[in-house]
Scaffold this motif. Structure first.
Motif, mmCIF file in Angstrom:
data_model
loop_
_atom_site.group_PDB
_atom_site.id
_atom_site.type_symbol
_atom_site.label_atom_id
_atom_site.label_comp_id
_atom_site.label_asym_id
_atom_site.label_seq_id
_atom_site.Cartn_x
_atom_site.Cartn_y
_atom_site.Cartn_z
ATOM 1 N N ASN A 111 12.012 -80.708 50.567
ATOM 2 C CA ASN A 111 11.629 -79.379 50.074
ATOM 3 C C ASN A 111 12.575 -78.346 50.700
ATOM 4 N N LEU A 112 13.790 -78.293 50.169
ATOM 5 C CA LEU A 112 14.830 -77.449 50.765
ATOM 6 C C LEU A 112 14.489 -75.970 50.680
ATOM 7 N N GLN A 113 13.740 -75.564 49.623
ATOM 8 C CA GLN A 113 13.424 -74.144 49.461
ATOM 9 C C GLN A 113 12.562 -73.610 50.601
ATOM 10 N N GLN A 114 11.762 -74.473 51.207
ATOM 11 C CA GLN A 114 10.877 -74.054 52.298
ATOM 12 C C GLN A 114 11.354 -74.535 53.671
ATOM 13 N N SER A 115 12.522 -75.150 53.698
ATOM 14 C CA SER A 115 13.015 -75.764 54.938
ATOM 15 C C SER A 115 13.744 -74.763 55.815
ATOM 16 N N THR A 116 13.717 -74.998 57.122
ATOM 17 C CA THR A 116 14.648 -74.330 58.030
ATOM 18 C C THR A 116 15.885 -75.216 58.150
ATOM 19 N N PHE A 117 16.975 -74.625 58.619
ATOM 20 C CA PHE A 117 18.228 -75.369 58.729
ATOM 21 C C PHE A 117 18.834 -75.144 60.111
ATOM 22 N N ASP A 118 19.031 -76.239 60.829
ATOM 23 C CA ASP A 118 19.729 -76.164 62.109
ATOM 24 C C ASP A 118 21.230 -76.208 61.854
ATOM 25 N N MET A 119 21.924 -75.178 62.321
ATOM 26 C CA MET A 119 23.361 -75.070 62.102
ATOM 27 C C MET A 119 24.078 -75.546 63.356
ATOM 28 N N TYR A 120 24.893 -76.583 63.214
ATOM 29 C CA TYR A 120 25.608 -77.187 64.331
ATOM 30 C C TYR A 120 27.112 -76.968 64.185
ATOM 31 N N LEU A 121 27.772 -76.844 65.313
ATOM 32 C CA LEU A 121 29.224 -76.938 65.370
ATOM 33 C C LEU A 121 29.539 -78.328 65.913
ATOM 34 N N VAL A 122 30.299 -79.107 65.138
ATOM 35 C CA VAL A 122 30.564 -80.506 65.487
ATOM 36 C C VAL A 122 32.044 -80.663 65.812
ATOM 37 N N ASN A 123 32.326 -81.098 67.024
ATOM 38 C CA ASN A 123 33.711 -81.314 67.465
ATOM 39 C C ASN A 123 33.976 -82.808 67.569
ATOM 40 N N ASP A 124 34.547 -83.373 66.520
ATOM 41 C CA ASP A 124 34.880 -84.807 66.498
ATOM 42 C C ASP A 124 36.369 -84.975 66.801
ATOM 43 N N SER A 125 36.869 -84.251 67.817
ATOM 44 C CA SER A 125 38.294 -84.195 68.133
ATOM 45 C C SER A 125 38.573 -84.802 69.498
ATOM 46 N N THR A 126 39.873 -84.903 69.810
ATOM 47 C CA THR A 126 40.281 -85.261 71.169
ATOM 48 C C THR A 126 40.534 -84.001 71.988
ATOM 49 N N TYR A 127 40.218 -82.841 71.429
ATOM 50 C CA TYR A 127 40.418 -81.550 72.087
ATOM 51 C C TYR A 127 39.083 -80.914 72.458
ATOM 52 N N ARG A 128 39.125 -80.076 73.499
ATOM 53 C CA ARG A 128 38.027 -79.161 73.744
ATOM 54 C C ARG A 128 38.181 -77.975 72.792
ATOM 55 N N VAL A 129 37.080 -77.326 72.474
ATOM 56 C CA VAL A 129 37.129 -76.183 71.568
ATOM 57 C C VAL A 129 36.401 -75.009 72.215
ATOM 58 N N PHE A 130 37.154 -73.925 72.439
ATOM 59 C CA PHE A 130 36.523 -72.666 72.844
ATOM 60 C C PHE A 130 36.216 -71.893 71.563
ATOM 61 N N TYR A 131 34.943 -71.561 71.350
ATOM 62 C CA TYR A 131 34.561 -70.990 70.065
ATOM 63 C C TYR A 131 33.719 -69.727 70.233
ATOM 64 N N VAL A 132 33.762 -68.879 69.203
ATOM 65 C CA VAL A 132 32.880 -67.722 69.081
ATOM 66 C C VAL A 132 32.406 -67.667 67.634
ATOM 67 N N LEU A 133 31.094 -67.746 67.434
ATOM 68 C CA LEU A 133 30.508 -67.649 66.103
ATOM 69 C C LEU A 133 29.809 -66.301 65.985
ATOM 70 N N SER A 134 30.112 -65.538 64.913
ATOM 71 C CA SER A 134 29.587 -64.180 64.771
ATOM 72 C C SER A 134 29.016 -63.956 63.388
ATOM 73 N N ASN A 135 28.029 -63.057 63.320
ATOM 74 C CA ASN A 135 27.584 -62.505 62.048
ATOM 75 C C ASN A 135 28.544 -61.408 61.638
ATOM 76 N N VAL A 136 28.850 -61.290 60.352
ATOM 77 C CA VAL A 136 29.769 -60.261 59.879
ATOM 78 C C VAL A 136 29.030 -59.329 58.931
#
Length: 353
Positions: A111-136
Motif C-alpha cells: 500500500n504505497l499510497q499510505q506508506s512511509t519511505f526510509d531514504m538511504y544513502l548507499v555507498n557501495d564503493s571503495t571510497y569514503r564519501v563526505f556528503y551533505v543532503l539538503s532540502n532546496v
C-alpha cells in the motif's frame, strides 16, 4: 544531561533510539540505532536515557589524546594530512570503484499510497564519501543530513511521511570521494533530486536489490561501471541514433523561415526515440554530440548567421557544458542567452558571422 560517547539515547522528534558512538562536532553526534544502522543526529534532538560509564569515557578520552599526540609527533611537517573520521591507523582498501545510490525503502510495499519511505544513502564503493543532503526551496539549501559514509555501508538520511510524498520534493546531494591513503580522485557530486510522488506510488519502480531485504526504489548517483559503458559509446553510434530520430517532415504550407537563424532543439526526446532507459550521463553525451554536429554545420554554412540551441532549464548542467565547450573549443564565437520572450531561460544563441 550532556550527550557523550556511550550514552543510550532516544530521538526527541522520531521513534527509536540507540547508542552514541561518536561526537561529530559541537552540534552533531553519530548514533548506532537499535536496528544496527549508523545515523547522524542533532545533539539538541537527543534525550539521554542511560549515561555512559564514567570510567570508560575517561579511558577513551585519554587514549584518544595519547594517540593524537603520538601521531602529531611522528608525522613530518611536510606530510599531507588525509581526511579521516575514525580509525586513522587502519588504511583504506585499494581500488577505484564508485557506486553511490539514493534508495527509498517503503514500510508498506503493498500500500504505497499510505506508506512511509526510509531514504538511504548507499555507498557501495571503495571510497569514503563526505556528503551533505539538503532540502532546496527557492535556491536556498537547508541541510537534512551530513557526515562521512564508510565504504560498503548505508545510512538512513530521512524518513518521508505520506504528507511529504504528497508534494514535489526537491533535494540536493553534494558528495566528495576520498581515502586516507593515496587515491585516484573523482569529481565531486552536485546532484539535484526532484522526487515526483508518482515515482514512489508506482510498484514497478521498486526492484529487488543487493542492499535491502525488500524491494526498493533506487536512484544511481554515481557508478564507474556505468561511466565505463558510456565511454564505449562511439561517436558513430551516437550519430546513428540521432539519424533514426530525424525523419522527413510532412510537406505543408508554412511561412518563410528566417534562413539566417537556425534553431536546434537539444531535448533528448527530440533526438532519439528510446531514451527513457538512458542514464543522465548518457543523455548529456548525446546532447553534446548533437550540439557540436549542428554547430559545425552552421559554421560551414554560407547563409546561417546565428544558431539558437534550445536546452531547457533543468539543473543547468547542459547549458554549463555548452558554454564551457564554446569558451574552450570555439573562443572566437560570441554567444548570449536567446530571447527571453521566445525561449525563457532555456536557450543560448551563438553568433557565427
Amino acid at each position: 544531561m550532556n550527550v557523550a560517547v556511550g550514552c543510550k539515547v532516544r530521538f526527541l522528534n522520531d521513534v527509536g533510539g540507540g547508542e552514541v558512538i561518536r561526537i561529530i562536532d559541537k552540534r552533531t553526534a553519530l548514533v548506532k540505532t537499535f536496528d544496527g544502522f549508523e545515523m547522524p543526529a542533532l545533539l539538541s534532538e537527543l534525550v539521554v536515557v542511560e549515561p555512559a560509564a564514567d570510567e570508560l569515557l575517561q579511558k577513551k578520552t585519554v587514549q584518544e589524546k595519547e594517540t593524537a599526540e603520538a601521531n602529531r609527533k611522528k608525522k613530518p611537517k611536510s606530510e599531507v594530512e588525509y581526511l579521516t573520521d575514525d580509525s586513522p591507523e587502519v588504511a583504506d582498501s585499494s581500488g577505484d570503484e564508485l557506486s553511490l545510490d539514493i534508495a527509498f525503502v517503503p514500510s508498506n510495499i503493498s500500500n504505497l499510497q499510505q506508506s512511509t519511505f526510509d531514504m538511504y544513502l548507499v555507498n557501495d564503493s571503495t571510497y569514503r564519501v563526505f556528503y551533505v543532503l539538503s532540502n532546496v526551496i527557492d535556491d536556498n539549501h537547508t541541510p537534512i543530513s551530513s557526515g562521512i559514509l564508510q565504504p560498503d555501508t548505508k545510512v538512513l538520511v530521512k524518513r518521508l511521511t505520506p504528507e511529504d510524498v504528497s508534494k514535489l520534493i526537491i533535494m540536493n546531494l553534494q558528495a566528495i570521494y576520498h581515502k586516507n591513503i593515496p587515491y585516484k580522485p573523482f569529481q565531486p557530486e552536485f546532484y539535484d533530486i526532484e522526487l515526483d510522488p508518482i515515482k514512489l506510488y508506482k510498484r514497478g519502480n521498486f526492484k529487488r536489490n543487493d542492499f535491502f531485504d525488500i524491494d526498493a526504489y533506487i536512484i544511481s548517483i554515481a557508478s564507474t561501471k556505468r561511466e565505463a559503458f558510456i565511454r564505449h559509446l562511439t561517436d558513430k553510434a551516437i550519430v546513428e541514433a540521432i539519424k533514426q530520430k530525424e525523419k522527413p517532415a510532412p510537406v505543408k504550407e508554412v511561412k518563410k523561415p528566417n534562413i539566417e537563424t537556425e534553431e536546434v532543439d537539444l531535448h533528448i526526446h527530440e533526438l532519439i526515440d528510446n531514451w527513457k532507459d538512458l542514464s543522465p550521463g548518457e543523455i548529456l553525451k548525446i546532447q553534446l554530440a548533437r550540439f557540436e554536429t549542428a554547430l559545425e554545420g552552421g559554421i560551414k554554412s554560407t547563409t546561417t548567421k546565428r544558431m539558437v540551441f534550445i536546452h531547457g532549464v533543468g539543473n543547468g548542467k547542459l547549458k554549463y557544458e555548452i558554454t564551457k565547450l564554446l569558451s574552450s573549443k570555439y573562443p572566437k564565437l560570441r554567444y548570449q542567452d536567446a530571447s527571453f520572450k521566445e525561449y525563457g531561460f532555456g536557450a543560448t544563441m551563438v553568433f557565427l558571422k
